[in-house]
Design an enzyme around this catalytic site. Structure first.
Site, PDB file in Angstrom:
ATOM      1  N   TYR A   1      -1.664  -0.581  10.676  1.00  0.00           N
ATOM      2  CA  TYR A   1      -1.998  -0.950   9.456  1.00  0.00           C
ATOM      3  C   TYR A   1      -0.540  -0.737   8.609  1.00  0.00           C
ATOM      4  CZ  TYR A   1      -3.670  -1.502   4.598  1.00  0.00           C
ATOM      5  OH  TYR A   1      -3.912  -1.777   3.194  1.00  0.00           O
TER       6      TYR A   1
ATOM      7  N   SER B   1       0.906  -1.375  -0.060  1.00  0.00           N
ATOM      8  CA  SER B   1       0.078   0.065  -0.129  1.00  0.00           C
ATOM      9  C   SER B   1       0.704   1.248   0.032  1.00  0.00           C
ATOM     10  CB  SER B   1      -0.896  -0.055   1.323  1.00  0.00           C
ATOM     11  OG  SER B   1      -1.682   1.222   1.495  1.00  0.00           O
TER      12      SER B   1
HETATM   13  N1  LIG Z   1      -8.597  -0.816  -1.231  1.00  0.00           N
HETATM   14  C1  LIG Z   1      -7.594  -0.057  -1.130  1.00  0.00           C
HETATM   15  O1  LIG Z   1      -7.889   1.217  -1.028  1.00  0.00           O
HETATM   16  C2  LIG Z   1      -6.289  -0.607  -0.803  1.00  0.00           C
HETATM   17  C3  LIG Z   1      -5.385   0.224  -0.934  1.00  0.00           C
HETATM   18  C4  LIG Z   1      -4.144  -0.021  -0.710  1.00  0.00           C
HETATM   19  C5  LIG Z   1      -3.776  -1.302  -0.350  1.00  0.00           C
HETATM   20  N2  LIG Z   1      -4.733  -2.197  -0.540  1.00  0.00           N
HETATM   21  C6  LIG Z   1      -4.515  -3.643  -0.208  1.00  0.00           C
HETATM   22  O2  LIG Z   1      -5.052  -4.337  -1.161  1.00  0.00           O
HETATM   23  C7  LIG Z   1      -5.105  -5.830  -0.783  1.00  0.00           C
HETATM   24  C8  LIG Z   1      -6.630  -6.073  -1.257  1.00  0.00           C
HETATM   25  O3  LIG Z   1      -7.678  -5.258  -0.598  1.00  0.00           O
HETATM   26  P1  LIG Z   1      -9.045  -4.763  -1.152  1.00  0.00           P
HETATM   27  O4  LIG Z   1      -9.019  -3.502  -1.296  1.00  0.00           O
HETATM   28  O5  LIG Z   1      -9.397  -5.670  -2.503  1.00  0.00           O
HETATM   29  O6  LIG Z   1     -10.153  -5.287   0.052  1.00  0.00           O
HETATM   30  P2  LIG Z   1     -11.181  -6.239   0.223  1.00  0.00           P
HETATM   31  O7  LIG Z   1     -12.124  -6.126  -0.998  1.00  0.00           O
HETATM   32  O8  LIG Z   1     -11.646  -6.161   1.358  1.00  0.00           O
HETATM   33  O9  LIG Z   1     -10.575  -7.766  -0.143  1.00  0.00           O
HETATM   34  C9  LIG Z   1      -9.737  -8.359   0.843  1.00  0.00           C
HETATM   35  C10 LIG Z   1      -9.677  -9.622   0.684  1.00  0.00           C
HETATM   36  O10 LIG Z   1      -8.918 -10.365   1.601  1.00  0.00           O
HETATM   37  C11 LIG Z   1      -9.528 -11.609   1.978  1.00  0.00           C
HETATM   38  N3  LIG Z   1      -9.093 -11.820   3.465  1.00  0.00           N
HETATM   39  C12 LIG Z   1      -9.414 -11.163   4.190  1.00  0.00           C
HETATM   40  N4  LIG Z   1      -9.095 -11.731   5.505  1.00  0.00           N
HETATM   41  C13 LIG Z   1      -8.748 -13.122   5.154  1.00  0.00           C
HETATM   42  C14 LIG Z   1      -8.007 -14.164   5.676  1.00  0.00           C
HETATM   43  N5  LIG Z   1      -7.844 -14.166   7.149  1.00  0.00           N
HETATM   44  N6  LIG Z   1      -7.677 -15.241   4.938  1.00  0.00           N
HETATM   45  C15 LIG Z   1      -8.022 -15.153   3.530  1.00  0.00           C
HETATM   46  N7  LIG Z   1      -8.323 -14.038   2.876  1.00  0.00           N
HETATM   47  C16 LIG Z   1      -8.705 -12.966   3.671  1.00  0.00           C
HETATM   48  C17 LIG Z   1     -11.167 -11.302   1.787  1.00  0.00           C
HETATM   49  O11 LIG Z   1     -11.807 -12.463   1.464  1.00  0.00           O
HETATM   50  P3  LIG Z   1     -12.715 -13.230   2.485  1.00  0.00           P
HETATM   51  O12 LIG Z   1     -13.286 -12.186   3.653  1.00  0.00           O
HETATM   52  O13 LIG Z   1     -13.645 -14.091   1.988  1.00  0.00           O
HETATM   53  O14 LIG Z   1     -11.542 -14.289   3.510  1.00  0.00           O
HETATM   54  C18 LIG Z   1     -11.130 -10.392   0.355  1.00  0.00           C
HETATM   55  O15 LIG Z   1     -11.048 -11.314  -0.550  1.00  0.00           O
HETATM   56  C19 LIG Z   1      -5.306  -5.789   0.619  1.00  0.00           C
HETATM   57  O16 LIG Z   1      -3.960  -6.370   0.982  1.00  0.00           O
HETATM   58  C20 LIG Z   1      -5.099  -4.297   1.166  1.00  0.00           C
HETATM   59  O17 LIG Z   1      -4.410  -4.051   2.079  1.00  0.00           O
HETATM   60  C21 LIG Z   1      -5.916  -1.792  -0.436  1.00  0.00           C
END
Ligand SMILES: NC(=O)c1ccc[n+]([C@@H]2O[C@H](COP(=O)([O-])OP(=O)(O)OC[C@H]3O[C@@H](n4cnc5c(N)ncnc54)[C@H](OP(=O)(O)O)[C@@H]3O)[C@@H](O)[C@H]2O)c1
Length: 265
Positions: free
Chosen positions: A154, A141
């Site tokens: 985080y 991130s």
């Molecule tokens: N959205 C943003 O603005 C942003 C910005 C920078 C970085 N990121 C990073 O991008 C990545 C993806 O995030 P996203 O934005 O796509 O969020 P998201 O839509 O909330 O997706 C998170 C994913 O992680 C899975 N997950 C959560 N806990 C888990 C566990 N214990 N075991 C296995 N899977 C798990 C969830 O699936 P289940 O609940 O089905 O397990 C879901 O598929 C993350 O690493 C996040 O930190 C996001």
């Protein structure tokens, strides 16, 4: 120089939602075989049905569980032979000031955002080294480069993931195994609603946002072009650039962003 994705076996954690889901679709479109893993098996099955055919394998996995990780690796090898690309994408955040955030939430973030990627990388490195090729892609991130208040713990997990990625890249230099870091900025996914808000709101802090599809495309393009580090969004590129030369200015900007975007409740 280009990494050919046709037929490659790509294991993506957190593929049931947001960036992971979009990344799976994009790798599948590029001709790869995708193993989609997360806890929500129903969502994975829906995605597998959407993609169709025999190049997709949905597997239930809590990435913080060693037993689940081993079972997913075993089932992947049984179905497809070996893992060519590991995408450590699963992640979770808890918003809140350091003095109020429960230690359980801190431990969950460390287990999911840092320990799971290290553990999975350790498990796939031997087979990649044996083949002399492969990729480990860690989804970090922008806040891993420049922390933001009320997402301090985080930010720390993502900064640690950055350190892990850089060190691993040097360890594997010349082996044929690529180690990539992709750092999304604010992205329009369920991330903010899934986050636990303790004493600060979990709201989006940037004016502009990427769609998960745009981030998924950037991840697959980075894989194909073997880019070692990619930072996304205009704000993300700007703040990391400012951080390099003017760290106090970067802190001042992020202090203002947090004050406006995620006030203390
Ligand atoms: N959205 C943003 O603005 C942003 C910005 C920078 C970085 N990121 C990073 O991008 C990545 C993806 O995030 P996203 O934005 O796509 O969020 P998201 O839509 O909330 O997706 C998170 C994913 O992680 C899975 N997950 C959560 N806990 C888990 C566990 N214990 N075991 C296995 N899977 C798990 C969830 O699936 P289940 O609940 O089905 O397990 C879901 O598929 C993350 O690493 C996040 O930190 C996001």
């Amino acid at each position: 120089m280009v990494y050919d994705l046709q037929g490659k076996v790509v294991l993506i954690t957190g593929a049931s939602s947001g960036i992971g889901r979009a990344t799976a679709i994009e790798f599948h479109r590029a001709g790869s075989r995708v193993v989609i893993a997360a806890r929500s098996k129903d969502k994975l099955d829906t995605l597998a049905d959407e993609l169709g055919g025999d190049r997709v394998l949905p597997l239930k996995m809590d990435a913080t569980s060693e037993a689940d990780r081993q079972s997913v690796l075993a089932m992947t090898r049984e179905a497809f032979g070996s893992i060519d690309v590991l995408v450590n994408n699963a992640g979770w955040a808890s918003f809140g000031t350091v003095q109020r955030i429960p230690m359980g939430n801190v431990e969950q973030m460390i287990a999911l955002n840092l320990v799971a990627p290290i553990a999975l990388a350790r498990d796939v490195i031997p087979e990649m080294l044996e083949r002399g090729s492969g990729q480990i892609i860690n989804i970090s991130s922008v806040v891993g480069f420049q922390a933001i208040p009320r997402m301090t713990a985080y930010s720390a997990t993502k900064a640690a993931l950055n350190g892990f990625t850089t060190g691993l890249r040097m360890e594997l230099k010349g082996s044929g195994v690529d180690v990539l870091l992709v750092a999304p900025g604010s992205t329009n996914t369920p991330f903010f609603t899934s986050a636990a808000a303790i004493d600060a709101t979990a709201t989006r802090v940037a004016e502009t946002q990427y769609t998960p599809e745009k981030v998924g495309w950037a991840i697959v393009t980075s894989s194909r072009k073997r880019r070692s580090e990619v930072i996304l969004t205009v704000e993300g590129k700007a703040i990391t650039w400012i951080r390099r030369g003017w760290p106090r200015l970067a802190d001042w900007i992020m202090y203002g962003v947090a004050k406006k975007g995620m006030p203390i409740s």
